[in-house]
Motif scaffolding. Structure first.
Motif, PDB file in Angstrom:
ATOM      1  N   GLN A   1       5.252  -0.530   2.297  1.00 21.75           N
ATOM      2  CA  GLN A   1       6.470  -0.689   1.500  1.00 21.75           C
ATOM      3  C   GLN A   1       7.657  -0.243   2.344  1.00 21.75           C
ATOM      4  OE1 GLN A   1       6.085   0.354  -2.767  1.00 21.75           O
ATOM      5  NE2 GLN A   1       4.045   1.101  -2.276  1.00 21.75           N
ATOM      6  N   PRO A   2       8.299  -1.186   3.042  1.00 19.47           N
ATOM      7  CA  PRO A   2       9.381  -0.833   3.974  1.00 19.47           C
ATOM      8  C   PRO A   2      10.503  -0.018   3.346  1.00 19.47           C
ATOM      9  CG  PRO A   2       8.735  -3.132   4.258  1.00 19.47           C
ATOM     10  CD  PRO A   2       8.000  -2.634   3.048  1.00 19.47           C
ATOM     11  N   ALA A   3      10.734  -0.180   2.050  1.00 20.94           N
ATOM     12  CA  ALA A   3      11.812   0.581   1.400  1.00 20.94           C
ATOM     13  C   ALA A   3      11.605   2.083   1.535  1.00 20.94           C
ATOM     14  CB  ALA A   3      11.888   0.209  -0.079  1.00 20.94           C
TER      15      ALA A   3
ATOM     16  N   GLY B   1      -2.572   1.517  -6.004  1.00 17.58           N
ATOM     17  CA  GLY B   1      -1.896   2.216  -7.085  1.00 17.58           C
ATOM     18  C   GLY B   1      -0.433   1.859  -7.199  1.00 17.58           C
ATOM     19  N   GLU B   2       0.394   2.429  -6.298  1.00 17.60           N
ATOM     20  CA  GLU B   2       1.837   2.180  -6.323  1.00 17.60           C
ATOM     21  C   GLU B   2       2.157   0.693  -6.219  1.00 17.60           C
ATOM     22  OE1 GLU B   2       4.428   4.493  -6.396  1.00 17.60           O
ATOM     23  OE2 GLU B   2       3.013   6.128  -6.690  1.00 17.60           O
ATOM     24  N   GLY B   3       1.289  -0.048  -5.562  1.00 12.06           N
ATOM     25  CA  GLY B   3       1.533  -1.478  -5.339  1.00 12.06           C
ATOM     26  C   GLY B   3       1.325  -2.349  -6.557  1.00 12.06           C
ATOM     27  N   GLY B   4       0.951  -1.764  -7.698  1.00 12.62           N
ATOM     28  CA  GLY B   4       0.851  -2.561  -8.919  1.00 12.62           C
ATOM     29  C   GLY B   4      -0.496  -2.526  -9.619  1.00 12.62           C
ATOM     30  N   ILE B   5      -1.356  -1.579  -9.270  1.00 13.81           N
ATOM     31  CA  ILE B   5      -2.702  -1.449  -9.866  1.00 13.81           C
ATOM     32  C   ILE B   5      -3.500  -2.732  -9.595  1.00 13.81           C
ATOM     33  CG2 ILE B   5      -4.035  -0.677 -11.860  1.00 13.81           C
ATOM     34  CD1 ILE B   5      -1.830   1.288 -11.036  1.00 13.81           C
ATOM     35  N   ILE B   6      -3.779  -2.972  -8.326  1.00 16.98           N
ATOM     36  CA  ILE B   6      -4.473  -4.183  -7.893  1.00 16.98           C
ATOM     37  C   ILE B   6      -5.891  -3.842  -7.465  1.00 16.98           C
ATOM     38  CG2 ILE B   6      -4.420  -6.167  -6.336  1.00 16.98           C
ATOM     39  CD1 ILE B   6      -1.965  -5.989  -8.165  1.00 16.98           C
ATOM     40  N   SER B   7      -6.878  -4.428  -8.127  1.00 16.90           N
ATOM     41  CA  SER B   7      -8.278  -4.221  -7.755  1.00 16.90           C
ATOM     42  C   SER B   7      -8.668  -5.177  -6.633  1.00 16.90           C
ATOM     43  CB  SER B   7      -9.188  -4.474  -8.965  1.00 16.90           C
ATOM     44  OG  SER B   7      -8.951  -3.530  -9.982  1.00 16.90           O
ATOM     45  N   PRO B   8      -9.522  -4.735  -5.722  1.00 17.59           N
ATOM     46  CA  PRO B   8      -9.986  -5.643  -4.670  1.00 17.59           C
ATOM     47  C   PRO B   8     -11.070  -6.570  -5.211  1.00 17.59           C
ATOM     48  CG  PRO B   8     -11.074  -3.523  -4.442  1.00 17.59           C
ATOM     49  CD  PRO B   8     -10.118  -3.393  -5.605  1.00 17.59           C
TER      50      PRO B   8
ATOM     51  N   HIS C   1       0.525  -4.921   9.030  1.00 16.07           N
ATOM     52  CA  HIS C   1       0.194  -5.015   7.608  1.00 16.07           C
ATOM     53  C   HIS C   1      -0.305  -6.405   7.239  1.00 16.07           C
ATOM     54  CE1 HIS C   1       2.868  -1.490   7.777  1.00 16.07           C
ATOM     55  NE2 HIS C   1       2.076  -1.039   6.821  1.00 16.07           N
ATOM     56  N   ALA C   2      -1.483  -6.434   6.645  1.00 11.35           N
ATOM     57  CA  ALA C   2      -2.060  -7.672   6.121  1.00 11.35           C
ATOM     58  C   ALA C   2      -1.780  -7.746   4.623  1.00 11.35           C
ATOM     59  CB  ALA C   2      -3.564  -7.709   6.398  1.00 11.35           C
ATOM     60  N   GLU C   3      -2.189  -8.845   4.002  1.00 13.32           N
ATOM     61  CA  GLU C   3      -2.027  -9.013   2.558  1.00 13.32           C
ATOM     62  C   GLU C   3      -3.309  -8.585   1.853  1.00 13.32           C
ATOM     63  OE1 GLU C   3      -0.857 -12.980   1.616  1.00 13.32           O
ATOM     64  OE2 GLU C   3       0.944 -12.898   2.864  1.00 13.32           O
ATOM     65  N   TYR C   4      -3.151  -7.751   0.853  1.00 11.82           N
ATOM     66  CA  TYR C   4      -4.301  -7.267   0.072  1.00 11.82           C
ATOM     67  C   TYR C   4      -4.986  -8.443  -0.619  1.00 11.82           C
ATOM     68  CZ  TYR C   4      -6.779  -3.519  -2.449  1.00 11.82           C
ATOM     69  OH  TYR C   4      -7.723  -2.631  -2.934  1.00 11.82           O
TER      70      TYR C   4
ATOM     71  N   GLY D   1       0.833  -1.198   0.000  1.00 12.52           N
ATOM     72  CA  GLY D   1       0.000   0.000   0.000  1.00 12.52           C
ATOM     73  C   GLY D   1       0.868   1.249   0.000  1.00 12.52           C
ATOM     74  N   PHE D   2       0.258   2.362  -0.344  1.00 12.85           N
ATOM     75  CA  PHE D   2       0.972   3.646  -0.322  1.00 12.85           C
ATOM     76  C   PHE D   2       0.010   4.718   0.164  1.00 12.85           C
ATOM     77  CE2 PHE D   2       2.520   7.668  -1.942  1.00 12.85           C
ATOM     78  CZ  PHE D   2       3.882   7.595  -1.638  1.00 12.85           C
ATOM     79  N   HIS D   3       0.460   5.469   1.201  1.00 12.67           N
ATOM     80  CA  HIS D   3      -0.426   6.465   1.800  1.00 12.67           C
ATOM     81  C   HIS D   3       0.235   7.819   2.025  1.00 12.67           C
ATOM     82  CE1 HIS D   3      -3.379   3.331   2.283  1.00 12.67           C
ATOM     83  NE2 HIS D   3      -2.487   2.584   2.899  1.00 12.67           N
ATOM     84  N   GLY D   4       1.442   8.015   1.497  1.00 15.01           N
ATOM     85  CA  GLY D   4       2.098   9.306   1.658  1.00 15.01           C
ATOM     86  C   GLY D   4       3.509   9.160   2.186  1.00 15.01           C
ATOM     87  N   ARG D   5       4.173  10.300   2.383  1.00 17.67           N
ATOM     88  CA  ARG D   5       5.591  10.286   2.748  1.00 17.67           C
ATOM     89  C   ARG D   5       5.903  10.919   4.099  1.00 17.67           C
ATOM     90  NH1 ARG D   5       9.458   7.605  -0.663  1.00 17.67           N
ATOM     91  NH2 ARG D   5       8.725   7.729  -2.813  1.00 17.67           N
TER      92      ARG D   5
END
Length: 409
Positions: free
Chosen positions: A149-151, A192-199, A165-168, A135-139
């Motif tokens: 995203q630990p990086a 979004g940032e995680g690869g364009i994954i729809s739920p 953190h759970a798995e989408y 997931g991505f929620h800001g900086r």
């Protein structure tokens, strides 16, 4: 003074690695650089320029407001802020709006809010926030820690505590973490940032049910998926699941910085005077442009047009793939689409992005395995066709170069 890409390296902090292209003018879905070279824009400023570049309604709103009032402070309110807030409330589940300047700030407000609600209603033990890997929620330090995203979050010292953190799209992984100590579950209704994954429907409905079961608030980060991007005004509307808190930014200002957090009366009442604030949040300039962008997008013509354009992109990308077999699938919804790369091209999304730019087309990455497309919601169909032709030319060149390198090896 000579202004060139090299000046960036001289005067800017090196946290970005911008392209050699320096755009100087934009109109609609086209951009021109310093040398007058034209580009078709399938990137949209990372899903921000929802009406393309220099849309007349936004230019008009900005110039008119610029001649009236730019900034006050939040010791006073202003007409554009009230009008935009009313528009957001009237067209969503929400009763109340908080304005910020960015998606990260909107999410920061949401995260502080859910912690405060839990404290007031249930006591100091209910602090856990669950988000999702990739997931991505800001900086900011809080939002980047919630992002999965630990990086992006490692290397900055101690992180805010009690975040898991759970798995989408894996409801069992959420069940294993959630409890009555969970104050909120935070997710993007289209990663979004995680690869364009729809739920999946089962997943998103299951998340809502688990939140209800454990008195946890459900926060939808719609910073990227909101304001028409998926073909619905907000993505939650196409999923049949209503969050307790929603954050929005990016397309909300059509390119002018603005963010907002939306919620209900019962939840909003916990942010009493003095609990949170923003110097620029809700300023008249941003809200005037935001109102123009919102009203332009929020029409059946534009929203239905997004779905038509989605199909044009899908058909065009599938036709390209039939020739070159470079994609494993086309993902996403509306005009937030991702072309996932096949095994032969794994990890090479940057190569595709650079090859496209050489052909006069701007695209994005969503990680190293997905090429992302987030163009204007009103991009002319002729520009879609021309852009896909440029993309095919880029792919043809890339495929040939890859084959030549393989043969040489």
């Amino acid at each position: 003074m000579q202004v060139s890409r090299s000046l960036f390296d001289e005067v800017m902090v090196p946290n970005y690695a911008p392209s050699p292209i320096v755009p100087v003018r934009g109109e609609g879905s086209r951009l021109w650089d310093q040398q007058g070279r034209e580009f078709i824009d399938f990137a949209g400023g990372i899903a921000v320029n929802c009406l393309g570049h220099c849309h007349p309604a936004l230019v008009k709103a900005l110039t008119e407001q610029a001649n009236k009032l730019w900034h006050l402070s939040n010791t006073m309110t202003n007409e554009p802020a009230l009008m935009l807030a009313k528009r957001l409330v009237d067209n969503t589940f929400a009763d109340k709006v908080y304005f910020a300047n960015s998606g990260a700030e909107a999410n920061e407000a949401a995260l502080k809010l859910v912690r405060r609600v839990a404290l007031n209603n249930y006591g100091p033990e209910k602090t856990q926030i669950i988000a999702f890997k990739q997931g991505f929620h800001g900086r900011t330090l809080f939002t980047v820690s919630v992002g999965g995203q630990p990086a992006y979050s490692d290397g900055f010292g101690p992180k805010p505590a009690d975040i898991d953190h759970a798995e989408y799209n894996n409801l069992d992984s959420l069940k294993a973490l959630i409890s009555d100590k969970t104050c909120a579950v935070v997710l993007e209704p289209l990663q979004g940032e995680g690869g364009i994954i729809s739920p999946t429907v089962e997943f998103i409905q299951g998340v809502r049910a688990l939140c209800n079961q454990h008195n946890a608030l459900l926060v939808f980060d719609e910073v990227q998926s909101g304001v028409g991007r998926t073909g619905d005004l907000y993505a939650y509307m196409g999923l049949g699941v209503v969050p307790d808190v929603l954050t929005t930014a990016k397309a909300l200002g059509g390119g002018f910085p603005i963010g907002a957090m939306l919620t209900t009366n019962d939840i909003a009442k916990h942010l009493v005077v003095g609990t949170h604030g923003s110097t620029y949040g809700g300023n008249p300039l941003a809200c005037a442009v935001g109102l123009a962008a919102f009203d332009t997008v929020n029409t059946p013509e534009v929203l239905n047009g997004v779905k038509v354009r989605e199909q044009l992109f899908r058909d065009g990308l599938n036709a390209i793939n039939a020739k070159y077999q470079v994609f494993s699938e086309i993902r996403g919804k509306g005009l937030l689409l991702g072309a996932a790369l096949s095994a032969d091209y794994a990890g090479k999304s940057r190569d595709f992005m650079l090859a496209a730019a050489e052909q006069g087309l701007l695209v994005l990455m969503a990680g190293y395995n997905v090429v992302r497309f987030a163009p204007s919601l009103i991009i002319p169909e002729a520009d879609i066709k021309a852009g896909l032709e440029r993309f095919e030319a880029a792919i043809a060149k890339l495929v040939a170069a890859t084959a030549a390198a393989k043969n040489a090896g």
